[in-house]
Design a protein around this motif. Sequence first.
Motif, mmCIF file in Angstrom:
data_model
loop_
_atom_site.group_PDB
_atom_site.id
_atom_site.type_symbol
_atom_site.label_atom_id
_atom_site.label_comp_id
_atom_site.label_asym_id
_atom_site.label_seq_id
_atom_site.Cartn_x
_atom_site.Cartn_y
_atom_site.Cartn_z
ATOM 1 N N LYS A 72 0.802 -1.221 0.000
ATOM 2 C CA LYS A 72 0.000 0.000 0.000
ATOM 3 C C LYS A 72 0.838 1.275 0.000
ATOM 4 O O LYS A 72 0.292 2.375 0.072
ATOM 5 C CB LYS A 72 -0.942 0.000 1.214
ATOM 6 C CG LYS A 72 -1.924 -1.168 1.213
ATOM 7 C CD LYS A 72 -2.812 -1.167 -0.028
ATOM 8 C CE LYS A 72 -3.741 -2.369 -0.087
ATOM 9 N NZ LYS A 72 -4.587 -2.363 -1.299
ATOM 10 N N ALA A 79 -8.586 -1.464 -1.740
ATOM 11 C CA ALA A 79 -8.451 0.000 -1.803
ATOM 12 C C ALA A 79 -7.084 0.398 -2.335
ATOM 13 O O ALA A 79 -6.062 -0.208 -2.000
ATOM 14 C CB ALA A 79 -8.683 0.609 -0.422
ATOM 15 N N GLY A 80 -7.092 1.446 -3.174
ATOM 16 C CA GLY A 80 -5.844 1.988 -3.698
ATOM 17 C C GLY A 80 -5.502 3.336 -3.093
ATOM 18 O O GLY A 80 -4.331 3.667 -2.921
ATOM 19 N N ARG A 81 -6.522 4.101 -2.756
ATOM 20 C CA ARG A 81 -6.302 5.432 -2.176
ATOM 21 C C ARG A 81 -6.018 5.319 -0.683
ATOM 22 O O ARG A 81 -6.592 4.484 0.025
ATOM 23 C CB ARG A 81 -7.521 6.319 -2.418
ATOM 24 C CG ARG A 81 -7.812 6.556 -3.907
ATOM 25 C CD ARG A 81 -9.048 7.411 -4.096
ATOM 26 N NE ARG A 81 -8.893 8.726 -3.490
ATOM 27 C CZ ARG A 81 -9.854 9.654 -3.473
ATOM 28 N NH1 ARG A 81 -11.039 9.386 -4.016
ATOM 29 N NH2 ARG A 81 -9.641 10.819 -2.916
ATOM 30 N N ARG A 82 -5.122 6.169 -0.215
ATOM 31 C CA ARG A 82 -4.681 6.115 1.177
ATOM 32 C C ARG A 82 -5.856 6.253 2.161
ATOM 33 O O ARG A 82 -5.917 5.536 3.165
ATOM 34 C CB ARG A 82 -3.646 7.222 1.419
ATOM 35 C CG ARG A 82 -3.089 7.318 2.839
ATOM 36 C CD ARG A 82 -2.225 6.112 3.165
ATOM 37 N NE ARG A 82 -1.089 5.997 2.279
ATOM 38 C CZ ARG A 82 0.113 6.555 2.504
ATOM 39 N NH1 ARG A 82 0.301 7.285 3.595
ATOM 40 N NH2 ARG A 82 1.101 6.375 1.660
ATOM 41 N N LEU A 83 -6.800 7.144 1.856
ATOM 42 C CA LEU A 83 -7.915 7.380 2.764
ATOM 43 C C LEU A 83 -8.791 6.138 2.896
ATOM 44 O O LEU A 83 -9.244 5.790 3.993
ATOM 45 C CB LEU A 83 -8.757 8.567 2.272
ATOM 46 C CG LEU A 83 -9.839 9.078 3.240
ATOM 47 C CD1 LEU A 83 -9.205 9.539 4.540
ATOM 48 C CD2 LEU A 83 -10.635 10.211 2.596
ATOM 49 N N LEU A 84 -9.014 5.429 1.786
ATOM 50 C CA LEU A 84 -9.813 4.206 1.829
ATOM 51 C C LEU A 84 -9.088 3.086 2.579
ATOM 52 O O LEU A 84 -9.721 2.285 3.267
ATOM 53 C CB LEU A 84 -10.151 3.755 0.410
ATOM 54 C CG LEU A 84 -11.306 4.476 -0.291
ATOM 55 C CD1 LEU A 84 -11.464 3.970 -1.719
ATOM 56 C CD2 LEU A 84 -12.610 4.302 0.489
#
Length: 387
Positions: free
Chosen positions: A240, A295-300
Amino acid sequence: MRDVISGYAGRQLSLHALGLVVILSGVLVVAPLLPSIIETFDITPATAGFSISVLWGTNALVQYPGGRYADHLPSTVVLLLSQTLLVVGFLSLAISTTFPQFVLGLALVGAGYGMFEPAGMVLLGDLFDEQRGRAFGIRDAAVNFGSTLSAALAAAALTYNTWRAAFVPVALLLCVVLFSLHRVTRDSYTVSTVDLDLRNTAVRLFETPQSGALVAVTAMTLFAWQGTASFLPTFLHLEKGFSELAATLGFAGLFLVGTVTTPVAGALGDRWSHLRVAAVTTGFSVLGLATLVVAGRRLLVIFGLFVFAVGLTTFWPVIYVHLVGQLSGDTVGGDLGALRTAYFAIGSLGPSYVGLVAAKFDYSLAFGSLLVCFLCTGVTVLWLAEG
Protein backbone atom coordinates in the motif's frame (compact mmCIF):
# COMPACT_ATOMS: atom_id res chain seq x y z
CA MET A 1 -16.99 1.00 36.20
CA ARG A 2 -15.83 1.87 39.72
CA ASP A 3 -17.47 -1.22 41.24
CA VAL A 4 -15.58 -3.41 38.76
CA ILE A 5 -12.13 -2.07 39.67
CA SER A 6 -12.63 -1.58 43.41
CA GLY A 7 -11.80 -3.92 46.28
CA TYR A 8 -9.67 -7.06 46.14
CA ALA A 9 -11.28 -8.24 42.89
CA GLY A 10 -10.61 -4.86 41.31
CA ARG A 11 -6.97 -4.89 42.39
CA GLN A 12 -6.52 -8.35 40.88
CA LEU A 13 -8.24 -7.25 37.67
CA SER A 14 -6.07 -4.13 37.45
CA LEU A 15 -2.88 -6.10 38.07
CA HIS A 16 -3.87 -8.76 35.55
CA ALA A 17 -4.67 -6.06 33.00
CA LEU A 18 -1.27 -4.44 33.63
CA GLY A 19 0.41 -7.80 33.08
CA LEU A 20 -1.41 -8.19 29.78
CA VAL A 21 -0.35 -4.70 28.67
CA VAL A 22 3.31 -5.53 29.31
CA ILE A 23 3.15 -9.04 27.84
CA LEU A 24 1.31 -8.05 24.66
CA SER A 25 3.62 -5.10 24.04
CA GLY A 26 6.45 -7.64 23.95
CA VAL A 27 4.65 -10.43 22.07
CA LEU A 28 3.33 -8.23 19.26
CA VAL A 29 6.40 -6.02 18.93
CA VAL A 30 7.73 -8.82 16.71
CA ALA A 31 5.37 -7.82 13.87
CA PRO A 32 6.66 -4.25 13.31
CA LEU A 33 10.22 -5.49 13.89
CA LEU A 34 9.83 -8.26 11.32
CA PRO A 35 11.51 -6.46 8.37
CA SER A 36 14.59 -5.80 10.52
CA ILE A 37 14.58 -9.35 11.88
CA ILE A 38 14.35 -10.76 8.34
CA GLU A 39 17.31 -8.59 7.32
CA THR A 40 19.38 -9.49 10.40
CA PHE A 41 19.03 -13.25 10.00
CA ASP A 42 18.76 -13.17 6.18
CA ILE A 43 15.56 -15.24 6.07
CA THR A 44 12.54 -15.34 3.74
CA PRO A 45 8.98 -14.22 4.61
CA ALA A 46 8.01 -17.90 4.75
CA THR A 47 10.72 -18.61 7.34
CA ALA A 48 9.70 -15.53 9.31
CA GLY A 49 6.12 -16.74 9.28
CA PHE A 50 7.27 -20.12 10.57
CA SER A 51 9.04 -18.48 13.52
CA ILE A 52 5.86 -16.65 14.51
CA SER A 53 3.92 -19.90 14.16
CA VAL A 54 6.37 -21.42 16.68
CA LEU A 55 5.44 -18.63 19.10
CA TRP A 56 1.71 -19.33 18.78
CA GLY A 57 2.19 -23.09 18.49
CA THR A 58 3.91 -23.36 21.88
CA ASN A 59 1.25 -20.99 23.19
CA ALA A 60 -1.36 -23.52 22.07
CA LEU A 61 0.42 -26.53 23.58
CA VAL A 62 0.38 -25.19 27.15
CA GLN A 63 -3.13 -23.71 27.14
CA TYR A 64 -4.79 -26.92 28.36
CA PRO A 65 -2.30 -27.89 31.09
CA GLY A 66 -2.19 -24.24 32.18
CA GLY A 67 -5.97 -24.11 32.55
CA ARG A 68 -6.15 -27.53 34.16
CA TYR A 69 -3.58 -26.61 36.79
CA ALA A 70 -5.40 -23.32 37.42
CA ASP A 71 -8.55 -25.34 38.20
CA HIS A 72 -6.83 -27.43 40.87
CA LEU A 73 -4.14 -25.10 42.21
CA PRO A 74 -4.31 -21.45 43.22
CA SER A 75 -4.39 -19.51 39.95
CA THR A 76 -1.71 -17.20 41.37
CA VAL A 77 0.80 -20.08 41.34
CA VAL A 78 0.20 -20.65 37.62
CA LEU A 79 0.34 -16.91 36.90
CA LEU A 80 3.68 -16.52 38.70
CA LEU A 81 5.18 -19.49 36.86
CA SER A 82 3.97 -18.16 33.52
CA GLN A 83 5.48 -14.74 34.15
CA THR A 84 8.79 -16.35 35.09
CA LEU A 85 8.83 -18.16 31.72
CA LEU A 86 8.00 -14.91 29.97
CA VAL A 87 10.86 -13.03 31.62
CA VAL A 88 13.33 -15.76 30.58
CA GLY A 89 11.89 -15.80 27.04
CA PHE A 90 12.07 -12.04 26.52
CA LEU A 91 15.64 -11.92 27.85
CA SER A 92 16.53 -14.76 25.44
CA LEU A 93 15.19 -12.69 22.54
CA ALA A 94 17.19 -9.70 23.70
CA ILE A 95 20.49 -11.61 23.57
CA SER A 96 19.79 -13.82 20.52
CA THR A 97 22.59 -13.79 17.96
CA THR A 98 21.40 -16.64 15.72
CA PHE A 99 18.02 -17.49 14.24
CA PRO A 100 17.65 -20.76 16.24
CA GLN A 101 18.25 -18.78 19.46
CA PHE A 102 15.63 -16.29 18.35
CA VAL A 103 13.10 -19.09 17.70
CA LEU A 104 13.87 -20.62 21.12
CA GLY A 105 13.12 -17.27 22.77
CA LEU A 106 9.82 -17.07 20.88
CA ALA A 107 8.95 -20.59 22.05
CA LEU A 108 9.53 -19.65 25.70
CA VAL A 109 7.46 -16.49 25.34
CA GLY A 110 4.68 -18.47 23.68
CA ALA A 111 4.66 -21.05 26.48
CA GLY A 112 4.58 -18.38 29.18
CA TYR A 113 1.81 -16.42 27.52
CA GLY A 114 -0.16 -19.59 26.83
CA MET A 115 -0.12 -20.45 30.53
CA PHE A 116 -0.91 -16.88 31.62
CA GLU A 117 -4.12 -16.55 29.58
CA PRO A 118 -6.25 -19.47 30.91
CA ALA A 119 -5.04 -18.94 34.49
CA GLY A 120 -6.07 -15.29 34.26
CA MET A 121 -9.49 -16.23 32.89
CA VAL A 122 -10.04 -18.66 35.75
CA LEU A 123 -9.07 -15.89 38.17
CA LEU A 124 -11.49 -13.37 36.62
CA GLY A 125 -14.25 -15.97 36.34
CA ASP A 126 -13.92 -16.68 40.08
CA LEU A 127 -13.83 -13.00 41.05
CA PHE A 128 -16.65 -11.71 38.83
CA ASP A 129 -20.14 -13.02 38.16
CA GLU A 130 -22.82 -10.51 37.09
CA GLN A 131 -20.23 -8.08 35.70
CA ARG A 132 -18.14 -10.71 33.99
CA GLY A 133 -18.66 -9.13 30.56
CA ARG A 134 -17.33 -5.79 31.76
CA ALA A 135 -14.37 -7.45 33.48
CA PHE A 136 -13.48 -9.38 30.32
CA GLY A 137 -13.98 -6.22 28.29
CA ILE A 138 -11.41 -4.44 30.45
CA ARG A 139 -9.14 -7.45 30.07
CA ASP A 140 -9.38 -7.28 26.30
CA ALA A 141 -8.91 -3.50 26.36
CA ALA A 142 -5.60 -4.18 28.14
CA VAL A 143 -4.68 -6.68 25.42
CA ASN A 144 -5.33 -4.07 22.75
CA PHE A 145 -3.58 -1.28 24.65
CA GLY A 146 -0.49 -3.45 25.11
CA SER A 147 -0.63 -4.33 21.43
CA THR A 148 -0.76 -0.62 20.60
CA LEU A 149 2.28 0.05 22.77
CA SER A 150 4.20 -2.59 20.82
CA ALA A 151 4.37 -0.19 17.87
CA ALA A 152 5.84 2.59 20.02
CA LEU A 153 8.27 0.11 21.54
CA ALA A 154 9.40 -1.00 18.09
CA ALA A 155 9.83 2.58 16.87
CA ALA A 156 11.90 3.51 19.93
CA ALA A 157 14.11 0.42 19.67
CA LEU A 158 14.82 0.91 15.97
CA THR A 159 15.45 4.64 16.41
CA TYR A 160 17.76 4.55 19.39
CA ASN A 161 19.21 1.04 19.34
CA THR A 162 18.50 -2.30 17.63
CA TRP A 163 15.38 -4.49 17.48
CA ARG A 164 16.77 -6.67 20.29
CA ALA A 165 16.57 -3.74 22.73
CA ALA A 166 12.76 -3.77 22.51
CA PHE A 167 12.57 -6.87 24.72
CA VAL A 168 14.65 -5.59 27.64
CA PRO A 169 12.09 -3.18 29.21
CA VAL A 170 9.37 -5.80 28.76
CA ALA A 171 11.34 -8.32 30.84
CA LEU A 172 12.09 -5.73 33.54
CA LEU A 173 8.49 -4.53 33.82
CA LEU A 174 7.26 -8.11 34.03
CA CYS A 175 9.51 -8.59 37.05
CA VAL A 176 7.69 -5.67 38.69
CA VAL A 177 4.28 -7.15 37.86
CA LEU A 178 5.38 -10.55 39.20
CA PHE A 179 6.49 -9.06 42.51
CA SER A 180 3.28 -6.99 42.79
CA LEU A 181 1.12 -10.07 42.23
CA HIS A 182 3.01 -11.83 44.99
CA ARG A 183 2.30 -8.92 47.36
CA VAL A 184 -1.40 -8.54 46.49
CA THR A 185 -2.62 -12.14 46.37
CA ARG A 186 -4.45 -13.80 49.23
CA ASP A 187 -3.82 -17.30 47.84
CA SER A 188 -1.44 -19.73 49.50
CA TYR A 189 1.26 -21.27 47.31
CA THR A 190 0.17 -24.90 47.36
CA VAL A 191 1.60 -27.18 44.68
CA SER A 192 0.61 -30.74 43.80
CA THR A 193 0.36 -33.08 40.83
CA VAL A 194 -2.76 -32.74 38.68
CA ASP A 195 -4.36 -35.38 36.45
CA LEU A 196 -4.83 -33.82 33.01
CA ASP A 197 -7.86 -36.08 32.30
CA LEU A 198 -7.63 -35.57 28.56
CA ARG A 199 -10.24 -38.13 27.55
CA ASN A 200 -13.10 -36.81 29.72
CA THR A 201 -12.26 -33.23 28.78
CA ALA A 202 -12.43 -34.06 25.07
CA VAL A 203 -15.79 -35.81 25.55
CA ARG A 204 -17.24 -32.78 27.35
CA LEU A 205 -16.06 -30.32 24.71
CA PHE A 206 -17.13 -32.19 21.60
CA GLU A 207 -20.30 -33.96 22.74
CA THR A 208 -22.62 -31.62 20.77
CA PRO A 209 -22.44 -30.05 17.30
CA GLN A 210 -22.65 -26.62 18.93
CA SER A 211 -19.50 -27.15 20.98
CA GLY A 212 -17.62 -28.38 17.93
CA ALA A 213 -18.85 -25.35 15.99
CA LEU A 214 -17.46 -23.04 18.68
CA VAL A 215 -14.02 -24.58 18.24
CA ALA A 216 -14.28 -24.12 14.47
CA VAL A 217 -15.41 -20.50 14.82
CA THR A 218 -12.59 -19.51 17.16
CA ALA A 219 -10.00 -21.45 15.13
CA MET A 220 -10.96 -19.80 11.83
CA THR A 221 -10.99 -16.34 13.38
CA LEU A 222 -7.67 -16.81 15.13
CA PHE A 223 -6.09 -18.23 11.96
CA ALA A 224 -7.09 -15.04 10.12
CA TRP A 225 -6.18 -12.82 13.09
CA GLN A 226 -2.68 -14.25 13.46
CA GLY A 227 -2.04 -14.19 9.72
CA THR A 228 -3.12 -10.58 9.19
CA ALA A 229 -1.71 -9.06 12.39
CA SER A 230 1.71 -10.70 12.01
CA PHE A 231 2.29 -9.22 8.55
CA LEU A 232 0.12 -6.08 8.66
CA PRO A 233 3.02 -3.58 8.87
CA THR A 234 4.82 -5.40 6.05
CA PHE A 235 1.61 -5.46 3.97
CA LEU A 236 0.98 -1.75 4.44
CA HIS A 237 4.58 -0.92 3.56
CA LEU A 238 5.07 -3.17 0.53
CA GLU A 239 1.56 -3.35 -0.94
CA LYS A 240 0.00 0.00 0.00
CA GLY A 241 3.01 2.31 -0.21
CA PHE A 242 3.11 3.33 3.46
CA SER A 243 6.46 4.35 4.91
CA GLU A 244 7.83 2.02 7.60
CA LEU A 245 6.83 4.53 10.28
CA ALA A 246 3.32 4.98 8.84
CA ALA A 247 2.91 1.20 8.56
CA THR A 248 3.92 0.80 12.21
CA LEU A 249 1.42 3.50 13.20
CA GLY A 250 -1.26 1.71 11.19
CA PHE A 251 -0.48 -1.47 13.11
CA ALA A 252 -0.76 0.46 16.38
CA GLY A 253 -4.07 1.96 15.25
CA LEU A 254 -5.54 -1.52 14.85
CA PHE A 255 -5.24 -2.12 18.58
CA LEU A 256 -5.83 1.47 19.66
CA VAL A 257 -9.32 1.16 18.20
CA GLY A 258 -9.76 -2.09 20.10
CA THR A 259 -8.78 -0.43 23.37
CA VAL A 260 -11.92 1.70 23.08
CA THR A 261 -14.33 -0.77 21.50
CA THR A 262 -13.73 -3.97 23.47
CA PRO A 263 -15.26 -2.72 26.77
CA VAL A 264 -18.26 -1.50 24.74
CA ALA A 265 -18.63 -4.92 23.13
CA GLY A 266 -18.46 -6.61 26.53
CA ALA A 267 -21.17 -4.33 27.94
CA LEU A 268 -23.39 -4.87 24.88
CA GLY A 269 -22.95 -8.62 25.23
CA ASP A 270 -24.08 -8.41 28.88
CA ARG A 271 -27.22 -6.52 27.81
CA TRP A 272 -28.03 -8.47 24.63
CA SER A 273 -26.79 -11.79 23.24
CA HIS A 274 -23.03 -12.32 23.22
CA LEU A 275 -23.30 -14.45 20.09
CA ARG A 276 -25.35 -11.85 18.20
CA VAL A 277 -22.77 -9.19 19.06
CA ALA A 278 -20.05 -11.59 17.84
CA ALA A 279 -21.91 -12.02 14.53
CA VAL A 280 -22.05 -8.24 14.05
CA THR A 281 -18.34 -7.86 14.80
CA THR A 282 -17.54 -10.53 12.18
CA GLY A 283 -19.44 -8.47 9.61
CA PHE A 284 -17.16 -5.53 10.41
CA SER A 285 -14.14 -7.80 9.87
CA VAL A 286 -15.36 -8.86 6.43
CA LEU A 287 -16.09 -5.29 5.31
CA GLY A 288 -12.86 -3.90 6.73
CA LEU A 289 -10.53 -6.56 5.33
CA ALA A 290 -12.16 -6.44 1.88
CA THR A 291 -11.74 -2.66 1.78
CA LEU A 292 -8.17 -2.92 3.03
CA VAL A 293 -7.22 -5.37 0.27
CA VAL A 294 -8.87 -3.68 -2.74
CA ALA A 295 -8.45 0.00 -1.80
CA GLY A 296 -5.84 1.99 -3.70
CA ARG A 297 -6.30 5.43 -2.18
CA ARG A 298 -4.68 6.11 1.18
CA LEU A 299 -7.91 7.38 2.76
CA LEU A 300 -9.81 4.21 1.83
CA VAL A 301 -7.01 2.05 3.17
CA ILE A 302 -7.22 3.87 6.51
CA PHE A 303 -11.03 3.49 6.55
CA GLY A 304 -10.71 -0.23 5.85
CA LEU A 305 -8.11 -0.59 8.60
CA PHE A 306 -10.42 1.17 11.08
CA VAL A 307 -13.44 -1.01 10.26
CA PHE A 308 -11.29 -4.15 10.32
CA ALA A 309 -9.94 -3.14 13.72
CA VAL A 310 -13.46 -2.76 15.13
CA GLY A 311 -14.46 -6.22 13.96
CA LEU A 312 -11.25 -8.05 14.76
CA THR A 313 -10.80 -6.77 18.30
CA THR A 314 -14.42 -6.81 19.54
CA PHE A 315 -15.05 -10.43 18.59
CA TRP A 316 -12.95 -11.90 21.39
CA PRO A 317 -14.43 -10.44 24.61
CA VAL A 318 -17.97 -11.52 23.70
CA ILE A 319 -17.00 -14.98 22.47
CA TYR A 320 -14.87 -15.58 25.59
CA VAL A 321 -17.77 -14.68 27.88
CA HIS A 322 -20.03 -17.04 25.94
CA LEU A 323 -17.44 -19.82 26.16
CA VAL A 324 -16.95 -19.39 29.91
CA GLY A 325 -20.73 -19.41 30.40
CA GLN A 326 -21.01 -22.76 28.60
CA LEU A 327 -18.41 -24.51 30.77
CA SER A 328 -18.78 -26.15 34.15
CA GLY A 329 -17.48 -24.04 37.02
CA ASP A 330 -15.21 -26.67 38.57
CA THR A 331 -13.49 -27.54 35.28
CA VAL A 332 -13.70 -24.19 33.49
CA GLY A 333 -9.93 -23.62 33.45
CA GLY A 334 -9.06 -27.01 31.96
CA ASP A 335 -11.98 -26.98 29.51
CA LEU A 336 -11.23 -23.45 28.38
CA GLY A 337 -7.54 -24.32 28.13
CA ALA A 338 -8.38 -27.36 25.98
CA LEU A 339 -10.55 -25.21 23.71
CA ARG A 340 -7.78 -22.66 23.41
CA THR A 341 -5.23 -25.40 22.69
CA ALA A 342 -7.42 -26.61 19.83
CA TYR A 343 -8.06 -23.26 18.20
CA PHE A 344 -4.65 -21.75 18.94
CA ALA A 345 -2.99 -24.79 17.34
CA ILE A 346 -4.93 -24.10 14.14
CA GLY A 347 -4.60 -20.34 14.48
CA SER A 348 -0.82 -20.60 14.87
CA LEU A 349 -0.62 -21.73 11.25
CA GLY A 350 -1.95 -18.36 10.05
CA PRO A 351 1.44 -16.59 9.91
CA SER A 352 3.00 -19.54 8.07
CA TYR A 353 0.14 -19.52 5.56
CA VAL A 354 0.41 -15.78 4.89
CA GLY A 355 4.20 -15.97 4.64
CA LEU A 356 4.04 -18.83 2.13
CA VAL A 357 1.36 -17.22 -0.07
CA ALA A 358 3.15 -13.84 0.06
CA ALA A 359 6.45 -15.45 -0.94
CA LYS A 360 4.83 -17.21 -3.91
CA PHE A 361 2.33 -14.49 -4.93
CA ASP A 362 1.78 -11.33 -2.83
CA TYR A 363 0.38 -10.11 0.48
CA SER A 364 -2.87 -8.86 -1.07
CA LEU A 365 -3.82 -12.36 -2.22
CA ALA A 366 -2.80 -13.81 1.14
CA PHE A 367 -4.91 -11.28 3.06
CA GLY A 368 -7.87 -11.47 0.65
CA SER A 369 -8.08 -15.26 0.90
CA LEU A 370 -8.63 -14.94 4.65
CA LEU A 371 -12.04 -13.39 3.98
CA VAL A 372 -13.31 -16.98 3.67
CA CYS A 373 -12.51 -17.53 7.36
CA PHE A 374 -14.51 -14.50 8.48
CA LEU A 375 -17.46 -15.33 6.23
CA CYS A 376 -17.64 -18.89 7.58
CA THR A 377 -17.34 -17.57 11.13
CA GLY A 378 -20.21 -15.11 10.64
CA VAL A 379 -22.55 -17.77 9.26
CA THR A 380 -21.68 -20.24 12.03
CA VAL A 381 -22.11 -17.70 14.83
CA LEU A 382 -25.53 -16.69 13.49
CA TRP A 383 -26.52 -20.37 13.47
CA LEU A 384 -25.39 -20.74 17.07
CA ALA A 385 -27.18 -17.56 18.12
CA GLU A 386 -30.49 -18.70 16.64
CA GLY A 387 -30.16 -22.31 17.80
